[in-house]
Design an enzyme around this catalytic site. Structure first.
Site: not given
Ligand code: AMP
Length: 395
Positions: A35, A197, A353, A376
């Site tokens: 940064r 999610k 993210g 974010g």
């Molecule tokens: P995000 O911050 O929404 O981009 O999510 C990132 C997180 O999603 C990471 O910590 C990954 O470990 C998790 N992730 C990715 N694929 C899977 C999966 N198949 N099952 C559970 N967690 C997952």
């Protein structure tokens, strides 16, 4: 977009909102200087013009004045990176600070104390913003990481600099690269959305459907889409209450001629554990006791083909649980595909993210066209929102 390159800062004091919210170790040493390095071009341009820089930032989430969150810990890193010995003052508003700023000479840099030692910063307090505004002739915002917050130093302050407010080089580059994906893109355009999610990405997906030709959905989100279409996902992460929404997204995508690509096979594990037993399974036939933790080989081959036929690529979110070595292969393979497409002329943007962590960990940061510095803030731009920090400069 009014950037600092339109202005000569000779004999001017630039009050610059930077994002120096850097990680520190237990000895208060900066462990990742990205940064600070990202703000360097803006600072150097102003110094080379013959101006001086007053740098303001937050660090962490202090409750009132707390020494562990003092920006004094980063002064040496800042000096080293910009090549000028930065001065530091242990407050960010008030008479003493104003006096120090008044004595600042061309070519000098002053770092103010953590803005968040005052609750007024996060509350967007107008009086606090006005006090800050006394610390420069020109206001420059170069803090993309906080551009989605209407805080005193990121947004409210801009009203005190009518005609004297500019985007720093970093913020300008962030805006340009997102624009290159969402509005001025070369077709075909691909968005890859992974991560945990559906619920946290839904607004991004909805907004992006109007902008892309291809959409790859991976990571934990996969299983909500698969189950919604009648597949068995075993113990995989799945948001049952979002299944309707998943079907609606697929319907909208079809109506908008967006090709959606979802994993066809997965690396399934009998436990959420790096040492679990694993096997490759059809994504629609995962038995109870097993969970999909990474994309399988057929899926990766499909994704490689899609990535390599696209000219604009946006990547947000890992394809699997990349934090565990056993389930990082899909994310790494996708990184290679994007690297290859970029070498062949595609524009690739990674961000939002936690994606940046994955890209850095596997050495792809230098291989893609641009890595966003704002998690974010980037997500909100992808959702189609106007960011207050950007609007405040434009208005
Ligand atoms: P995000 O911050 O929404 O981009 O999510 C990132 C997180 O999603 C990471 O910590 C990954 O470990 C998790 N992730 C990715 N694929 C899977 C999966 N198949 N099952 C559970 N967690 C997952």
């Amino acid at each position: 977009m009014k950037t600092i390159n339109e202005y000569s800062f000779e004999n001017k004091k630039a009050l610059i909102r930077v994002d120096f919210n850097v990680p520190l170790d237990e000895k208060f040493k900066v462990t990742d200087t990205t940064r600070i390095e990202s703000a360097k071009p803006t600072i150097l341009k102003i110094l080379e013009d013959g101006g001086s820089c007053v740098l303001m930032s937050h660090l962490g989430r202090p409750k009132g004045v707390s020494p562990e969150f003092s920006l004094k810990h980063i002064v040496d890193s800042v000096s080293e990176i910009i090549g000028v010995k930065a001065k530091f003052i242990d407050d960010c508003v008030g008479e003493e600070v104003e006096k120090t700023v008044a004595n600042l000479e061309s070519g000098e840099v002053l770092l103010l104390e953590n803005l968040r030692f005052y609750d007024e910063e996060k509350n967007g307090d107008v009086d606090f913003a006005e006090q800050l505004s006394k610390l420069g002739d020109i206001y420059v915002n170069d803090a993309f990481g906080t551009a989605h917050r209407a805080h005193a130093s990121t947004t409210i302050i801009a009203q005190f600099f009518e005609g004297k407010k500019y985007f720093g080089n970093l913020l300008a580059k962030e805006i340009e690269s997102i624009d290159k994906v969402l509005n001025n893109s070369e077709k075909p355009v691909l968005a890859i959305l992974g991560g945990a999610k559906v619920s946290s990405k839904i607004t991004v997906i909805e907004n992006i459907l109007d902008k892309v030709d291809h959409l790859i959905i991976g990571g934990g989100m996969t299983f909500t889409f698969v189950k919604a279409q009648g597949g068995s996902v075993g113990d995989s992460i799945c948001e049952d209450d979002k299944m309707e929404l998943a079907l609606e997204i697929l319907k909208q995508a079809k109506a908008k001629n967006v090709e959606v690509h979802i994993p066809v096979d997965v690396i399934a594990a009998d436990d959420f554990n790096n040492d679990a037993n694993t096997k490759v399974l059809d994504v629609t036939q995962i038995p109870d006791g097993w969970q999909g933790l990474d994309a399988g080989p057929k899926s990766l081959a499909n994704f490689d083909e899609v990535v390599n036929k696209c000219k604009t690529i946006l990547w947000n979110g890992p394809l699997g649980v990349f934090e565990m070595e056993s389930f990082a292969k899909g994310t790494i393979a996708l990184g290679h595909s994007i690297d290859n497409a970029t070498k062949n002329g595609a524009f690739s943007l990674v961000g939002g993210g936690d994606s940046v962590a994955a890209v850095k960990q596997f050495g792809f940061a230098e291989k893609v066209s641009y890595v966003s510095t704002g998690g974010g803030a980037m997500l909100e731009m992808l959702e189609g929102k106007e960011l207050p920090g950007i609007e405040a400069i434009n208005n």
